[in-house]
Design a protein around this motif. Structure first.
Motif, PDB file in Angstrom:
ATOM      1  N   ALA A 196      36.585  46.710  49.399  1.00 48.54           N
ATOM      2  CA  ALA A 196      35.219  47.196  49.529  1.00 48.54           C
ATOM      3  C   ALA A 196      34.443  46.860  48.265  1.00 48.54           C
ATOM      4  O   ALA A 196      35.029  46.662  47.189  1.00 48.54           O
ATOM      5  CB  ALA A 196      35.211  48.704  49.764  1.00 48.54           C
ATOM      6  N   GLN A 197      33.125  46.792  48.395  1.00 41.92           N
ATOM      7  CA  GLN A 197      32.280  46.531  47.247  1.00 41.92           C
ATOM      8  C   GLN A 197      32.544  47.568  46.147  1.00 41.92           C
ATOM      9  O   GLN A 197      32.620  48.763  46.417  1.00 41.92           O
ATOM     10  CB  GLN A 197      30.809  46.560  47.654  1.00 41.92           C
ATOM     11  CG  GLN A 197      29.836  46.290  46.530  1.00 41.92           C
ATOM     12  CD  GLN A 197      29.964  44.877  45.975  1.00 41.92           C
ATOM     13  OE1 GLN A 197      30.522  44.010  46.633  1.00 41.92           O
ATOM     14  NE2 GLN A 197      29.451  44.661  44.785  1.00 41.92           N
ATOM     15  N   GLY A 198      32.724  47.098  44.913  1.00 42.19           N
ATOM     16  CA  GLY A 198      33.036  47.980  43.804  1.00 42.19           C
ATOM     17  C   GLY A 198      34.508  47.988  43.447  1.00 42.19           C
ATOM     18  O   GLY A 198      34.876  48.451  42.356  1.00 42.19           O
ATOM     19  N   ASP A 199      35.369  47.475  44.343  1.00 43.88           N
ATOM     20  CA  ASP A 199      36.807  47.434  44.044  1.00 43.88           C
ATOM     21  C   ASP A 199      37.137  46.436  42.946  1.00 43.88           C
ATOM     22  O   ASP A 199      38.107  46.619  42.204  1.00 43.88           O
ATOM     23  CB  ASP A 199      37.611  47.049  45.306  1.00 43.88           C
ATOM     24  CG  ASP A 199      37.757  48.201  46.281  1.00 43.88           C
ATOM     25  OD1 ASP A 199      37.565  49.361  45.862  1.00 43.88           O
ATOM     26  OD2 ASP A 199      38.062  47.948  47.455  1.00 43.88           O
ATOM     27  N   LEU A 200      36.339  45.353  42.864  1.00 42.19           N
ATOM     28  CA  LEU A 200      36.652  44.259  41.945  1.00 42.19           C
ATOM     29  C   LEU A 200      35.436  43.937  41.072  1.00 42.19           C
ATOM     30  O   LEU A 200      34.505  43.275  41.523  1.00 42.19           O
ATOM     31  CB  LEU A 200      37.054  43.010  42.744  1.00 42.19           C
ATOM     32  CG  LEU A 200      38.429  43.051  43.416  1.00 42.19           C
ATOM     33  CD1 LEU A 200      38.515  41.975  44.488  1.00 42.19           C
ATOM     34  CD2 LEU A 200      39.528  42.854  42.378  1.00 42.19           C
ATOM     35  N   PRO A 201      35.414  44.387  39.832  1.00 43.63           N
ATOM     36  CA  PRO A 201      34.318  44.042  38.935  1.00 43.63           C
ATOM     37  C   PRO A 201      34.195  42.521  38.798  1.00 43.63           C
ATOM     38  O   PRO A 201      35.195  41.817  38.679  1.00 43.63           O
ATOM     39  CB  PRO A 201      34.729  44.677  37.599  1.00 43.63           C
ATOM     40  CG  PRO A 201      35.652  45.800  37.992  1.00 43.63           C
ATOM     41  CD  PRO A 201      36.393  45.293  39.189  1.00 43.63           C
ATOM     42  N   GLY A 202      32.961  42.031  38.862  1.00 45.26           N
ATOM     43  CA  GLY A 202      32.747  40.590  38.750  1.00 45.26           C
ATOM     44  C   GLY A 202      32.791  39.859  40.071  1.00 45.26           C
ATOM     45  O   GLY A 202      32.683  38.634  40.117  1.00 45.26           O
ATOM     46  N   TYR A 203      32.933  40.605  41.177  1.00 46.05           N
ATOM     47  CA  TYR A 203      32.969  39.994  42.504  1.00 46.05           C
ATOM     48  C   TYR A 203      32.041  40.772  43.427  1.00 46.05           C
ATOM     49  O   TYR A 203      31.863  41.981  43.285  1.00 46.05           O
ATOM     50  CB  TYR A 203      34.375  40.022  43.104  1.00 46.05           C
ATOM     51  CG  TYR A 203      35.384  39.196  42.356  1.00 46.05           C
ATOM     52  CD1 TYR A 203      35.628  37.873  42.701  1.00 46.05           C
ATOM     53  CD2 TYR A 203      36.106  39.755  41.300  1.00 46.05           C
ATOM     54  CE1 TYR A 203      36.573  37.106  42.019  1.00 46.05           C
ATOM     55  CE2 TYR A 203      37.046  38.996  40.605  1.00 46.05           C
ATOM     56  CZ  TYR A 203      37.273  37.677  40.967  1.00 46.05           C
ATOM     57  OH  TYR A 203      38.200  36.936  40.280  1.00 46.05           O
ATOM     58  N   GLN A 204      31.468  40.076  44.400  1.00 50.65           N
ATOM     59  CA  GLN A 204      30.721  40.718  45.469  1.00 50.65           C
ATOM     60  C   GLN A 204      31.520  40.566  46.760  1.00 50.65           C
ATOM     61  O   GLN A 204      32.069  39.497  47.033  1.00 50.65           O
ATOM     62  CB  GLN A 204      29.332  40.099  45.618  1.00 50.65           C
ATOM     63  CG  GLN A 204      28.410  40.449  44.448  1.00 50.65           C
ATOM     64  CD  GLN A 204      26.981  40.010  44.677  1.00 50.65           C
ATOM     65  OE1 GLN A 204      26.712  39.172  45.538  1.00 50.65           O
ATOM     66  NE2 GLN A 204      26.062  40.553  43.919  1.00 50.65           N
ATOM     67  N   ILE A 205      31.551  41.626  47.540  1.00 52.14           N
ATOM     68  CA  ILE A 205      32.397  41.669  48.733  1.00 52.14           C
ATOM     69  C   ILE A 205      31.539  41.948  49.958  1.00 52.14           C
ATOM     70  O   ILE A 205      30.734  42.877  49.969  1.00 52.14           O
ATOM     71  CB  ILE A 205      33.493  42.745  48.589  1.00 52.14           C
ATOM     72  CG1 ILE A 205      34.394  42.402  47.389  1.00 52.14           C
ATOM     73  CG2 ILE A 205      34.330  42.844  49.865  1.00 52.14           C
ATOM     74  CD1 ILE A 205      35.409  43.475  47.054  1.00 52.14           C
ATOM     75  N   SER A 206      31.703  41.136  50.982  1.00 58.41           N
ATOM     76  CA  SER A 206      30.948  41.281  52.223  1.00 58.41           C
ATOM     77  C   SER A 206      31.900  41.488  53.383  1.00 58.41           C
ATOM     78  O   SER A 206      32.930  40.830  53.485  1.00 58.41           O
ATOM     79  CB  SER A 206      30.098  40.033  52.484  1.00 58.41           C
ATOM     80  OG  SER A 206      29.546  40.078  53.778  1.00 58.41           O
ATOM     81  N   ALA A 207      31.521  42.400  54.267  1.00 56.24           N
ATOM     82  CA  ALA A 207      32.311  42.642  55.473  1.00 56.24           C
ATOM     83  C   ALA A 207      31.730  41.936  56.682  1.00 56.24           C
ATOM     84  O   ALA A 207      32.342  41.911  57.737  1.00 56.24           O
ATOM     85  CB  ALA A 207      32.392  44.144  55.760  1.00 56.24           C
ATOM     86  N   GLN A 208      30.533  41.353  56.543  1.00 55.95           N
ATOM     87  CA  GLN A 208      29.858  40.782  57.700  1.00 55.95           C
ATOM     88  C   GLN A 208      29.350  39.381  57.383  1.00 55.95           C
ATOM     89  O   GLN A 208      28.212  39.033  57.673  1.00 55.95           O
ATOM     90  CB  GLN A 208      28.684  41.679  58.114  1.00 55.95           C
ATOM     91  CG  GLN A 208      29.112  43.076  58.486  1.00 55.95           C
ATOM     92  CD  GLN A 208      27.919  43.969  58.793  1.00 55.95           C
ATOM     93  OE1 GLN A 208      26.797  43.512  58.835  1.00 55.95           O
ATOM     94  NE2 GLN A 208      28.176  45.242  59.004  1.00 55.95           N
ATOM     95  N   GLY A 209      30.209  38.570  56.798  1.00 54.71           N
ATOM     96  CA  GLY A 209      29.737  37.280  56.330  1.00 54.71           C
ATOM     97  C   GLY A 209      30.048  36.102  57.222  1.00 54.71           C
ATOM     98  O   GLY A 209      29.855  34.976  56.810  1.00 54.71           O
ATOM     99  N   LYS A 210      30.517  36.332  58.456  1.00 60.75           N
ATOM    100  CA  LYS A 210      30.898  35.192  59.284  1.00 60.75           C
ATOM    101  C   LYS A 210      29.705  34.304  59.576  1.00 60.75           C
ATOM    102  O   LYS A 210      28.658  34.754  60.020  1.00 60.75           O
ATOM    103  CB  LYS A 210      31.537  35.646  60.593  1.00 60.75           C
ATOM    104  CG  LYS A 210      32.003  34.437  61.421  1.00 60.75           C
ATOM    105  CD  LYS A 210      32.962  34.803  62.500  1.00 60.75           C
ATOM    106  CE  LYS A 210      33.418  33.561  63.247  1.00 60.75           C
ATOM    107  NZ  LYS A 210      34.417  33.832  64.262  1.00 60.75           N
ATOM    108  N   ASN A 211      29.882  33.024  59.315  1.00 59.26           N
ATOM    109  CA  ASN A 211      28.820  32.059  59.531  1.00 59.26           C
ATOM    110  C   ASN A 211      28.497  31.957  61.021  1.00 59.26           C
ATOM    111  O   ASN A 211      29.401  31.820  61.848  1.00 59.26           O
ATOM    112  CB  ASN A 211      29.277  30.695  59.001  1.00 59.26           C
ATOM    113  CG  ASN A 211      28.141  29.711  58.894  1.00 59.26           C
ATOM    114  OD1 ASN A 211      27.499  29.397  59.888  1.00 59.26           O
ATOM    115  ND2 ASN A 211      27.917  29.211  57.688  1.00 59.26           N
ATOM    116  N   PRO A 212      27.220  32.042  61.422  1.00 62.73           N
ATOM    117  CA  PRO A 212      26.878  31.976  62.845  1.00 62.73           C
ATOM    118  C   PRO A 212      27.236  30.648  63.485  1.00 62.73           C
ATOM    119  O   PRO A 212      27.358  30.563  64.704  1.00 62.73           O
ATOM    120  CB  PRO A 212      25.364  32.215  62.859  1.00 62.73           C
ATOM    121  CG  PRO A 212      24.911  31.851  61.479  1.00 62.73           C
ATOM    122  CD  PRO A 212      26.041  32.247  60.577  1.00 62.73           C
TER     123      PRO A 212
END
Length: 260
Positions: free
Chosen positions: A76-92
């Motif tokens: 989840a976002q915030g688990d890894l400093p220096g990274y951004q985490i997305s749960a809905q990033g599938k390319n259309p």
């Protein structure tokens, strides 16, 4: 990478990998906000170095917390400093389903590039991870629930396929075809029950990139980690799953398992 060629690469690697592209820009501030699931991070036509729009502009892509054990296992976002985490990033533009290999022995390696690690997965949750430390590094992480027997069998099939398919194979999903060359085992440390790691070069329409994959079993849960450098996609450009991503993912799985 040219826009058309970059779109073609969607057929070659898990679609969630492209959720992280915009987040890997040096222009993207470490705001703690999740990347936009429909903006530059999820668009095949966006420039590789383009920063992702804010999550507020098109709805938050922050992964859900709580819920089932598998949901609590996912990053989840915030688990890894220096990274951004997305749960809905599938390319259309990404095809759905499991790629089909031209060689039966290599089907496990084709399956791992699909929506889930293989057909025996009961449920899969995926995350796109963009690095703010390394320009162009895009990572995907998925967690899948299995019976423990099926999870063990998956690792065994992958090890056998890596040993057999060194000369490469091709795979097709929907109407898109990709080639995978130079399949090589790769040393990688994990704290899971068992794991397999390898690199291979994905190629299509004259564009190629090295991909690094790590698959780990922790009890009845399978972790799939994939890394690609999208800033300079070329065979000589090495990509590796960051150690802190693997460590944090396995840590979350163990905590979720202990909590029941």
């Amino acid at each position: 990478m040219r826009m058309k060629a970059r779109a073609t690469m969607v057929a070659l690697v898990p679609a969630l990998l492209f959720a992280a592209v915009g987040c890997s820009s040096t222009n993207t501030p470490a705001t703690g906000k999740a990347p936009d699931p429909k903006g530059s991070a999820g668009s095949a036509s966006a420039a590789p170095g383009a920063p992702a729009p804010s999550a507020a502009a098109a709805g938050s892509a922050a992964p859900k917390t709580g819920g089932s054990r598998l949901e609590r296992s996912a990053l989840a976002q915030g688990d890894l400093p220096g990274y951004q985490i997305s749960a809905q990033g599938k390319n259309p533009n990404a095809p759905d389903g499991q790629p089909q290999a031209d060689k039966k022995a290599c089907q496990p390696l084709a399956d791992i590039m699909g929506d889930k690690p293989d057909p025996s997965a009961r449920e899969t949750l995926s995350r796109g991870i963009g690095s703010q430390k390394q320009v162009g590094l895009a990572v995907s992480a998925s967690v899948s629930s299995y019976s423990e027997r099926d999870a063990k069998a998956l690792i065994s099939r992958l090890k056998a396929a890596v040993a057999t398919c060194g000369a490469g194979f091709s795979a097709k999903v929907e109407k898109q075809t990709g080639a995978y060359r130079e399949v090589r085992p790769a040393e990688y440390r994990t704290s899971g029950d068992e794991s397999v790691s390898w690199t291979m070069t994905a190629a299509a329409e004259g564009v190629s990139a090295q991909v690094h994959l790590v698959v780990v079993r922790e009890g009845d849960t399978v972790v799939r980690l994939t890394a690609l450098n999208v800033a300079a996609a070329a065979p000589q450009q090495k990509a590796q799953v960051p150690q802190e991503v693997a460590d944090k993912q396995l840590e979350k799985i163990r905590k979720a398992q202990q909590a029941g």
